[in-house]
Design an enzyme around this catalytic site. Structure first.
Site, mmCIF file in Angstrom:
data_model
loop_
_atom_site.group_PDB
_atom_site.id
_atom_site.type_symbol
_atom_site.label_atom_id
_atom_site.label_comp_id
_atom_site.label_asym_id
_atom_site.label_seq_id
_atom_site.Cartn_x
_atom_site.Cartn_y
_atom_site.Cartn_z
ATOM 1 N N LYS A 13 -4.958 -5.242 -5.547
ATOM 2 C CA LYS A 13 -5.902 -4.801 -4.517
ATOM 3 C C LYS A 13 -7.320 -4.636 -5.087
ATOM 4 O O LYS A 13 -8.281 -5.076 -4.479
ATOM 5 C CB LYS A 13 -5.459 -3.459 -3.910
ATOM 6 C CG LYS A 13 -4.116 -3.497 -3.210
ATOM 7 C CD LYS A 13 -3.808 -2.173 -2.511
ATOM 8 C CE LYS A 13 -3.686 -0.975 -3.427
ATOM 9 N NZ LYS A 13 -2.566 -1.029 -4.384
ATOM 10 N N ARG A 88 -3.067 5.378 2.876
ATOM 11 C CA ARG A 88 -1.834 5.285 2.095
ATOM 12 C C ARG A 88 -0.684 6.054 2.727
ATOM 13 O O ARG A 88 0.426 6.054 2.185
ATOM 14 C CB ARG A 88 -2.114 5.885 0.735
ATOM 15 C CG ARG A 88 -1.761 4.962 -0.425
ATOM 16 C CD ARG A 88 -2.314 5.596 -1.637
ATOM 17 N NE ARG A 88 -1.893 5.116 -2.875
ATOM 18 C CZ ARG A 88 -2.730 4.578 -3.774
ATOM 19 N NH1 ARG A 88 -3.985 4.365 -3.469
ATOM 20 N NH2 ARG A 88 -2.277 4.272 -4.961
ATOM 21 N N ARG A 127 -1.620 -3.657 -17.943
ATOM 22 C CA ARG A 127 -2.957 -3.675 -17.345
ATOM 23 C C ARG A 127 -3.938 -2.852 -18.182
ATOM 24 O O ARG A 127 -3.586 -1.784 -18.671
ATOM 25 C CB ARG A 127 -2.860 -3.085 -15.931
ATOM 26 C CG ARG A 127 -4.206 -2.939 -15.245
ATOM 27 C CD ARG A 127 -4.020 -2.780 -13.768
ATOM 28 N NE ARG A 127 -3.674 -1.410 -13.380
ATOM 29 C CZ ARG A 127 -3.639 -1.005 -12.107
ATOM 30 N NH1 ARG A 127 -3.863 -1.855 -11.130
ATOM 31 N NH2 ARG A 127 -3.325 0.237 -11.824
ATOM 32 N N ARG A 160 -4.870 3.131 -18.190
ATOM 33 C CA ARG A 160 -4.837 4.307 -17.310
ATOM 34 C C ARG A 160 -3.634 5.187 -17.617
ATOM 35 O O ARG A 160 -2.534 4.689 -17.837
ATOM 36 C CB ARG A 160 -4.785 3.846 -15.835
ATOM 37 C CG ARG A 160 -6.142 3.569 -15.267
ATOM 38 C CD ARG A 160 -6.062 2.953 -13.894
ATOM 39 N NE ARG A 160 -5.152 3.647 -12.969
ATOM 40 C CZ ARG A 160 -5.023 3.325 -11.688
ATOM 41 N NH1 ARG A 160 -5.743 2.341 -11.182
ATOM 42 N NH2 ARG A 160 -4.192 3.977 -10.908
ATOM 43 N N ARG A 171 5.185 6.003 -8.974
ATOM 44 C CA ARG A 171 4.172 5.496 -8.034
ATOM 45 C C ARG A 171 4.785 4.441 -7.107
ATOM 46 O O ARG A 171 4.459 4.388 -5.922
ATOM 47 C CB ARG A 171 2.980 4.907 -8.799
ATOM 48 C CG ARG A 171 2.140 5.985 -9.465
ATOM 49 C CD ARG A 171 1.198 5.409 -10.507
ATOM 50 N NE ARG A 171 0.208 4.522 -9.934
ATOM 51 C CZ ARG A 171 -0.387 3.536 -10.599
ATOM 52 N NH1 ARG A 171 -0.070 3.293 -11.848
ATOM 53 N NH2 ARG A 171 -1.286 2.800 -10.018
HETATM 54 P P1 AMP Z 1 -4.958 3.843 -7.260
HETATM 55 O O1 AMP Z 1 -6.068 3.651 -8.229
HETATM 56 O O2 AMP Z 1 -5.278 3.323 -5.892
HETATM 57 O O3 AMP Z 1 -3.628 3.341 -7.795
HETATM 58 O O4 AMP Z 1 -4.785 5.441 -7.074
HETATM 59 C C1 AMP Z 1 -4.495 6.266 -8.179
HETATM 60 C C2 AMP Z 1 -3.975 7.603 -7.679
HETATM 61 O O5 AMP Z 1 -4.978 8.236 -6.872
HETATM 62 C C3 AMP Z 1 -2.752 7.554 -6.784
HETATM 63 O O6 AMP Z 1 -1.545 7.484 -7.530
HETATM 64 C C4 AMP Z 1 -2.890 8.872 -6.019
HETATM 65 O O7 AMP Z 1 -2.525 9.970 -6.828
HETATM 66 C C5 AMP Z 1 -4.398 8.946 -5.785
HETATM 67 N N1 AMP Z 1 -4.799 8.286 -4.523
HETATM 68 C C6 AMP Z 1 -5.610 7.191 -4.393
HETATM 69 N N2 AMP Z 1 -5.793 6.884 -3.103
HETATM 70 C C7 AMP Z 1 -5.086 7.792 -2.381
HETATM 71 C C8 AMP Z 1 -4.869 7.993 -0.991
HETATM 72 N N3 AMP Z 1 -5.415 7.187 -0.054
HETATM 73 N N4 AMP Z 1 -4.081 9.026 -0.618
HETATM 74 C C9 AMP Z 1 -3.531 9.858 -1.525
HETATM 75 N N5 AMP Z 1 -3.679 9.722 -2.858
HETATM 76 C C10 AMP Z 1 -4.463 8.695 -3.296
#
Ligand code: AMP
Length: 223
Positions: A13, A88, A127, A160, A171
């Site tokens: 994404k 999400r 990654r 990360r 996740r």
């Molecule tokens: P990402 O970088 O999109 O994988 O997001 C990393 C982490 O941020 C996720 O595992 C959640 O803990 C938090 N997070 C990101 N976007 C959201 C969202 N829309 N709703 C809830 N938690 C989020």
């Protein structure tokens, strides 16, 4: 152009959202990046959300919705946006749809980037990301030219905290439980566009342009 990119962690994404935001000249809104920035800056929001992020769980909807509302209220988002990692959960998707509808707007499309489960684990474990420009590398499939450094700006690449196998599994489970229902939600709304994302980035990008360019021509408003 108002787009959402949907897909499991590791589906690509962030990479594709960055490309699409540049192509359609709209901001790339990544809630994950925004939350990580709050964490690094040690803001009150960053302190409230750290434990959810470290364990691979979702941050509560009200915190995310407030943060997104502030971001969408900025002038650059009037032209549109490419959202990555938001919405999400169903409550986030419903609230987002209402927010847009109250301004006479709607999404132009929701792209679902589809990748098989095993491929996701491999992608995420290997990654590495650039904290400077957001570029994403893969140690085997797309390594940086110089070990550990971003090709674009030379920053030291990060692994990360949540790209470690135990957290990755959590996740993916959270995605399955809380985010996957959005596929049906957007399918029913007639917005879902499926793209096979277990292929090289360039092929996925070509498909995205083919599907989205006509939508972008139709969505010409600047509200
Ligand atoms: P990402 O970088 O999109 O994988 O997001 C990393 C982490 O941020 C996720 O595992 C959640 O803990 C938090 N997070 C990101 N976007 C959201 C969202 N829309 N709703 C809830 N938690 C989020």
């Amino acid at each position: 152009m108002r787009l959402v990119l949907l897909g499991a962690p590791g589906a690509g994404k962030g990479t594709q959202a960055g490309v699409l935001a540049r192509r359609y000249d709209v901001p790339h809104i990544s809630t994950g990046d925004m939350l990580r920035e709050h964490g690094q800056l040690g803001t009150p929001l960053g302190r409230k959300t750290a434990r959810f992020m470290q364990s691979g769980h979702l941050v509560p909807d009200d915190l995310v919705l407030e943060m997104v509302e502030e971001r969408l209220a900025r002038a650059d988002a009037r032209r549109g946006f490419v959202c990555d990692g938001f919405p999400r959960t169903l409550p986030q998707a419903e609230s987002f749809a209402q927010r847009l509808a109250s301004r006479g707007l709607a999404l132009d499309g929701v792209v679902l980037l589809e990748v098989p489960f095993q491929a996701l684990i491999r992608r995420l474990c290997l990654r590495r990301v650039c904290p400077g420009c957001g570029a994403v590398y893969h140690l085997e499939d797309r390594p940086p030219r110089q070990v550990g450094r971003c090709d674009a700006d030379g920053s030291v690449l990060l692994h990360r905290e949540d790209d470690r196998e135990e957290v990755i599994r959590e996740r993916l489970e959270v995605y399955h439980q809380q985010t996957a229902p959005l596929v049906e939600f957007y399918e029913e709304a007639g917005l879902l566009l499926r793209v096979d994302s277990a292929r090289p980035v360039e092929l996925i990008r070509a498909d995205l342009y083919e599907i989205l360019d006509p939508l972008s021509e139709r969505s010409g408003d600047t509200r």
